[in-house]
Design a protein around this motif. Sequence first.
Motif, PDB file in Angstrom:
ATOM      1  N   GLY A  21      53.238  32.725  25.481  1.00  0.00           N
ATOM      2  CA  GLY A  21      52.700  34.050  25.239  1.00  0.00           C
ATOM      3  C   GLY A  21      53.733  35.089  25.593  1.00  0.00           C
ATOM      4  N   PRO A  22      53.328  36.358  25.603  1.00  0.00           N
ATOM      5  CA  PRO A  22      54.281  37.422  25.949  1.00  0.00           C
ATOM      6  C   PRO A  22      54.935  37.168  27.308  1.00  0.00           C
ATOM      7  CG  PRO A  22      52.184  38.351  25.238  1.00  0.00           C
ATOM      8  CD  PRO A  22      52.010  36.861  25.314  1.00  0.00           C
ATOM      9  N   GLU A  23      54.142  36.652  28.240  1.00  0.00           N
ATOM     10  CA  GLU A  23      54.668  36.272  29.551  1.00  0.00           C
ATOM     11  C   GLU A  23      54.295  34.804  29.770  1.00  0.00           C
ATOM     12  OE1 GLU A  23      53.470  38.935  32.656  1.00  0.00           O
ATOM     13  OE2 GLU A  23      53.679  40.667  31.336  1.00  0.00           O
ATOM     14  N   GLU A  24      55.250  33.912  29.536  1.00  0.00           N
ATOM     15  CA  GLU A  24      54.968  32.487  29.700  1.00  0.00           C
ATOM     16  C   GLU A  24      54.464  32.222  31.109  1.00  0.00           C
ATOM     17  OE1 GLU A  24      57.680  28.645  29.796  1.00  0.00           O
ATOM     18  OE2 GLU A  24      57.494  29.454  27.763  1.00  0.00           O
ATOM     19  N   GLU A  25      53.466  31.363  31.214  1.00  0.00           N
ATOM     20  CA  GLU A  25      52.859  31.076  32.503  1.00  0.00           C
ATOM     21  C   GLU A  25      52.921  29.575  32.768  1.00  0.00           C
ATOM     22  OE1 GLU A  25      48.655  32.087  34.761  1.00  0.00           O
ATOM     23  OE2 GLU A  25      49.081  32.940  32.808  1.00  0.00           O
ATOM     24  N   ALA A  26      53.287  29.208  33.996  1.00  0.00           N
ATOM     25  CA  ALA A  26      53.325  27.803  34.413  1.00  0.00           C
ATOM     26  C   ALA A  26      52.055  27.522  35.202  1.00  0.00           C
ATOM     27  CB  ALA A  26      54.560  27.542  35.259  1.00  0.00           C
ATOM     28  N   VAL A  27      51.264  26.550  34.729  1.00  0.00           N
ATOM     29  CA  VAL A  27      49.978  26.237  35.348  1.00  0.00           C
ATOM     30  C   VAL A  27      50.030  24.822  35.913  1.00  0.00           C
ATOM     31  CG1 VAL A  27      47.497  26.033  34.912  1.00  0.00           C
ATOM     32  CG2 VAL A  27      48.825  27.742  33.680  1.00  0.00           C
ATOM     33  N   PRO A  28      49.752  24.658  37.222  1.00  0.00           N
ATOM     34  CA  PRO A  28      49.724  23.312  37.789  1.00  0.00           C
ATOM     35  C   PRO A  28      48.529  22.523  37.241  1.00  0.00           C
ATOM     36  CG  PRO A  28      49.097  24.933  39.456  1.00  0.00           C
ATOM     37  CD  PRO A  28      49.454  25.685  38.217  1.00  0.00           C
ATOM     38  N   ILE A  29      48.783  21.280  36.885  1.00  0.00           N
ATOM     39  CA  ILE A  29      47.753  20.477  36.221  1.00  0.00           C
ATOM     40  C   ILE A  29      47.987  18.997  36.515  1.00  0.00           C
ATOM     41  CG2 ILE A  29      48.917  20.150  34.004  1.00  0.00           C
ATOM     42  CD1 ILE A  29      46.262  21.259  32.785  1.00  0.00           C
ATOM     43  N   CYS A  30      46.938  18.195  36.442  1.00  0.00           N
ATOM     44  CA  CYS A  30      47.098  16.752  36.648  1.00  0.00           C
ATOM     45  C   CYS A  30      47.597  16.105  35.354  1.00  0.00           C
ATOM     46  CB  CYS A  30      45.788  16.115  37.114  1.00  0.00           C
ATOM     47  SG  CYS A  30      44.481  16.029  35.874  1.00  0.00           S
ATOM     48  N   SER A  31      48.150  14.909  35.471  1.00  0.00           N
ATOM     49  CA  SER A  31      48.741  14.236  34.308  1.00  0.00           C
ATOM     50  C   SER A  31      47.699  13.898  33.241  1.00  0.00           C
ATOM     51  CB  SER A  31      49.500  12.983  34.745  1.00  0.00           C
ATOM     52  OG  SER A  31      48.646  12.111  35.445  1.00  0.00           O
ATOM     53  N   VAL A  32      46.468  13.592  33.639  1.00  0.00           N
ATOM     54  CA  VAL A  32      45.414  13.260  32.670  1.00  0.00           C
ATOM     55  C   VAL A  32      45.098  14.481  31.797  1.00  0.00           C
ATOM     56  CG1 VAL A  32      42.973  12.633  32.425  1.00  0.00           C
ATOM     57  CG2 VAL A  32      44.402  11.449  34.097  1.00  0.00           C
ATOM     58  N   HIS A  33      44.959  15.638  32.426  1.00  0.00           N
ATOM     59  CA  HIS A  33      44.650  16.841  31.652  1.00  0.00           C
ATOM     60  C   HIS A  33      45.857  17.330  30.854  1.00  0.00           C
ATOM     61  CE1 HIS A  33      40.973  17.317  34.270  1.00  0.00           C
ATOM     62  NE2 HIS A  33      40.522  17.304  33.026  1.00  0.00           N
TER      63      HIS A  33
END
Length: 117
Positions: A21-33
Amino acid sequence: MADCSVMRCMTTADEIFFVEGPEEEAVPICSVHKEALEGGEFWILQHLTQPSGPVVANVLMSGDVPWRVLAASAESASGSATGLLLHLTISHSGELKDLQLLVPWDEAEVLKGLLDS
């Protein structure tokens, strides 16, 4: 490490999902999701303000994804209650519904303001 950002997932996040997006965002997530997201599952990113103040990214998937508007039309409503009569066709998980909502004129102005911004 943080918990997975998918709503109701209590697994430790061991991956990062990048939201473009306009401001790329890094979201912590589990490997399954992460695998499900990269596999094309429908999702929505929601930002929630916590009582302690910080804004947290929350990923909605599956049954947590809100209904989606497929078609909309409106007309003026008169009678004992007036306002905007909104006709919506909505979809969720392959299910379709037709809704009619009476939106009082003052609330219709709020919606108009949101749509104009």
